[in-house]
Design an enzyme around this catalytic site. Structure first.
Site, mmCIF file in Angstrom:
data_model
loop_
_atom_site.group_PDB
_atom_site.id
_atom_site.type_symbol
_atom_site.label_atom_id
_atom_site.label_comp_id
_atom_site.label_asym_id
_atom_site.label_seq_id
_atom_site.Cartn_x
_atom_site.Cartn_y
_atom_site.Cartn_z
ATOM 1 N N ARG A 133 53.948 42.740 43.786
ATOM 2 C CA ARG A 133 52.807 42.483 44.665
ATOM 3 C C ARG A 133 52.923 41.084 45.247
ATOM 4 O O ARG A 133 53.332 40.161 44.557
ATOM 5 C CB ARG A 133 51.493 42.593 43.858
ATOM 6 C CG ARG A 133 51.018 44.014 43.698
ATOM 7 C CD ARG A 133 49.884 44.133 42.724
ATOM 8 N NE ARG A 133 48.827 43.137 42.890
ATOM 9 C CZ ARG A 133 47.688 43.157 42.205
ATOM 10 N NH1 ARG A 133 47.460 44.101 41.320
ATOM 11 N NH2 ARG A 133 46.781 42.231 42.388
ATOM 12 N N ARG A 151 55.351 41.603 36.591
ATOM 13 C CA ARG A 151 54.837 42.935 36.896
ATOM 14 C C ARG A 151 55.517 43.523 38.137
ATOM 15 O O ARG A 151 55.753 42.830 39.119
ATOM 16 C CB ARG A 151 53.335 42.809 37.132
ATOM 17 C CG ARG A 151 52.652 44.083 37.510
ATOM 18 C CD ARG A 151 51.199 44.007 37.200
ATOM 19 N NE ARG A 151 50.470 43.095 38.064
ATOM 20 C CZ ARG A 151 49.167 42.853 37.921
ATOM 21 N NH1 ARG A 151 48.492 43.435 36.955
ATOM 22 N NH2 ARG A 151 48.563 42.025 38.730
ATOM 23 N N ARG A 162 43.888 33.247 41.301
ATOM 24 C CA ARG A 162 43.209 34.467 40.853
ATOM 25 C C ARG A 162 42.548 34.234 39.491
ATOM 26 O O ARG A 162 41.447 34.710 39.241
ATOM 27 C CB ARG A 162 44.205 35.636 40.790
ATOM 28 C CG ARG A 162 44.624 36.081 42.190
ATOM 29 C CD ARG A 162 45.821 36.989 42.178
ATOM 30 N NE ARG A 162 45.620 38.205 41.409
ATOM 31 C CZ ARG A 162 46.606 38.947 40.932
ATOM 32 N NH1 ARG A 162 47.859 38.593 41.156
ATOM 33 N NH2 ARG A 162 46.345 40.034 40.274
ATOM 34 N N LYS A 215 44.372 46.022 32.778
ATOM 35 C CA LYS A 215 43.313 46.958 33.203
ATOM 36 C C LYS A 215 43.877 48.159 33.949
ATOM 37 O O LYS A 215 43.510 49.290 33.677
ATOM 38 C CB LYS A 215 42.304 46.263 34.144
ATOM 39 C CG LYS A 215 41.506 45.158 33.532
ATOM 40 C CD LYS A 215 40.407 44.691 34.490
ATOM 41 C CE LYS A 215 40.909 44.124 35.806
ATOM 42 N NZ LYS A 215 41.690 42.893 35.692
ATOM 43 N N ARG A 238 33.188 42.430 40.234
ATOM 44 C CA ARG A 238 33.804 41.142 39.894
ATOM 45 C C ARG A 238 32.811 39.994 40.064
ATOM 46 O O ARG A 238 33.177 38.844 39.811
ATOM 47 C CB ARG A 238 35.000 40.898 40.812
ATOM 48 C CG ARG A 238 36.366 41.249 40.211
ATOM 49 C CD ARG A 238 37.380 40.983 41.281
ATOM 50 N NE ARG A 238 38.732 40.785 40.876
ATOM 51 C CZ ARG A 238 39.681 41.717 40.884
ATOM 52 N NH1 ARG A 238 39.385 42.971 41.162
ATOM 53 N NH2 ARG A 238 40.913 41.393 40.595
HETATM 54 P P1 AMP Z 1 43.425 43.557 41.714
HETATM 55 O O1 AMP Z 1 44.446 44.568 42.085
HETATM 56 O O2 AMP Z 1 42.243 44.141 41.005
HETATM 57 O O3 AMP Z 1 44.021 42.387 40.961
HETATM 58 O O4 AMP Z 1 42.839 42.969 43.094
HETATM 59 C C1 AMP Z 1 43.681 42.311 44.011
HETATM 60 C C2 AMP Z 1 42.851 41.466 44.961
HETATM 61 O O5 AMP Z 1 41.946 42.301 45.697
HETATM 62 C C3 AMP Z 1 41.960 40.408 44.299
HETATM 63 O O6 AMP Z 1 42.661 39.204 44.024
HETATM 64 C C4 AMP Z 1 40.886 40.218 45.383
HETATM 65 O O7 AMP Z 1 41.362 39.434 46.464
HETATM 66 C C5 AMP Z 1 40.695 41.643 45.904
HETATM 67 N N1 AMP Z 1 39.664 42.371 45.132
HETATM 68 C C6 AMP Z 1 39.828 43.479 44.365
HETATM 69 N N2 AMP Z 1 38.665 43.879 43.825
HETATM 70 C C7 AMP Z 1 37.723 42.995 44.237
HETATM 71 C C8 AMP Z 1 36.325 42.851 43.996
HETATM 72 N N3 AMP Z 1 35.654 43.700 43.202
HETATM 73 N N4 AMP Z 1 35.682 41.807 44.589
HETATM 74 C C9 AMP Z 1 36.333 40.951 45.390
HETATM 75 N N5 AMP Z 1 37.651 41.017 45.650
HETATM 76 C C10 AMP Z 1 38.357 42.033 45.082
#
Ligand code: AMP
Length: 219
Positions: A160, A127, A171, A13, A88
């Site tokens: 990360r 990654r 996740r 994404k 989400r």
């Molecule tokens: P991402 O970079 O999108 O994989 O997000 C990393 C982490 O941020 C996720 O594992 C969640 O802990 C938090 N996070 C990001 N976006 C959301 C969301 N829309 N709702 C809840 N937690 C989020």
């Protein structure tokens, strides 16, 4: 055009959204990047979300909704918004619809990037990201020209802290339980478009750009 890029962690994404937003002049709003920037700045919000993020759990709706919708309201009405990582949960999706409608806007499409489960873990643990420009690489599938260094700005790449195998499992579980139901939610309103995310990055990007251009033409 206001779009959502949906899909499990590791589906691509972030990479696809960055490219698509640049090509089509959309505002790219990546919730994970917003939260990581808050943490890096040492803000109160950053501190409140760190334990959730480090364990691979979702940040509670009452925190993330306000953070992202503030940015949606600020960006609404310009050339369009490309949301990546938000919504989400169904509650987030409902609050997004309200915020867009209050701004005189609407959601045009939701694109679900599909990648089989068995590919996701390998994609995530390999990654590497640039802390400066957020460019995303993969140690084997998409390496930088010089190992460990960003092609754009020379910054040393980082893994990360939540891209480790143990956290990735959580996740993926959070995705299955809380986020996957969004595909049915958006299918019901006729907004959902399924897309195969398994091909080469450039191929997926071409198909994605074409789909969005077709959708824009149909509006
Ligand atoms: P991402 O970079 O999108 O994989 O997000 C990393 C982490 O941020 C996720 O594992 C969640 O802990 C938090 N996070 C990001 N976006 C959301 C969301 N829309 N709702 C809840 N937690 C989020």
């Amino acid at each position: 055009m206001n779009l959502i890029l949906l899909g499990p962690p590791g589906a691509g994404k972030g990479t696809q959204a960055q490219r698509l937003a640049a090509r089509l002049n959309l505002v790219h709003l990546a919730s994970g990047d917003v939260l990581r920037a808050e943490r890096a700045s040492g803000s109160e919000l950053g501190k409140r979300v760190e334990s959730y993020m480090d364990s691979g759990a979702l940040v509670p709706d009452e925190i993330i909704i306000e953070v992202i919708l503030t940015r949606v309201r600020a960006a609404a009405g310009a050339s369009g918004i490309l949301l990546d990582g938000f919504p989400r949960t169904v509650a987030q999706a409902e609050s997004l619809a309200e915020a867009l409608s209050a701004a005189g806007e609407r959601l045009d499409a939701v694109i679900n990037l599909r990648v089989p489960d068995e590919e996701l873990v390998g994609r995530i643990v390999g990654r590497r990201t640039c802390p400066t420009c957020h460019a995303v690489y993969h140690v084997t599938a998409n390496p930088p020209a010089k190992p460990g260094v960003c092609d754009n700005d020379g910054t040393p790449l980082k893994q990360r802290t939540d891209d480790t195998e143990a956290v990735v499992r959580n996740r993926l579980a959070a995705y299955r339980e809380q986020t996957a139901p969004l595909t049915a939610y958006y299918a019901k309103s006729g907004l959902l478009h399924e897309m195969d995310g398994t091909g080469a990055m450039d191929e997926v990007n071409e198909q994605l750009t074409k789909l969005v251009q077709d959708l824009a033409g149909d509006r």
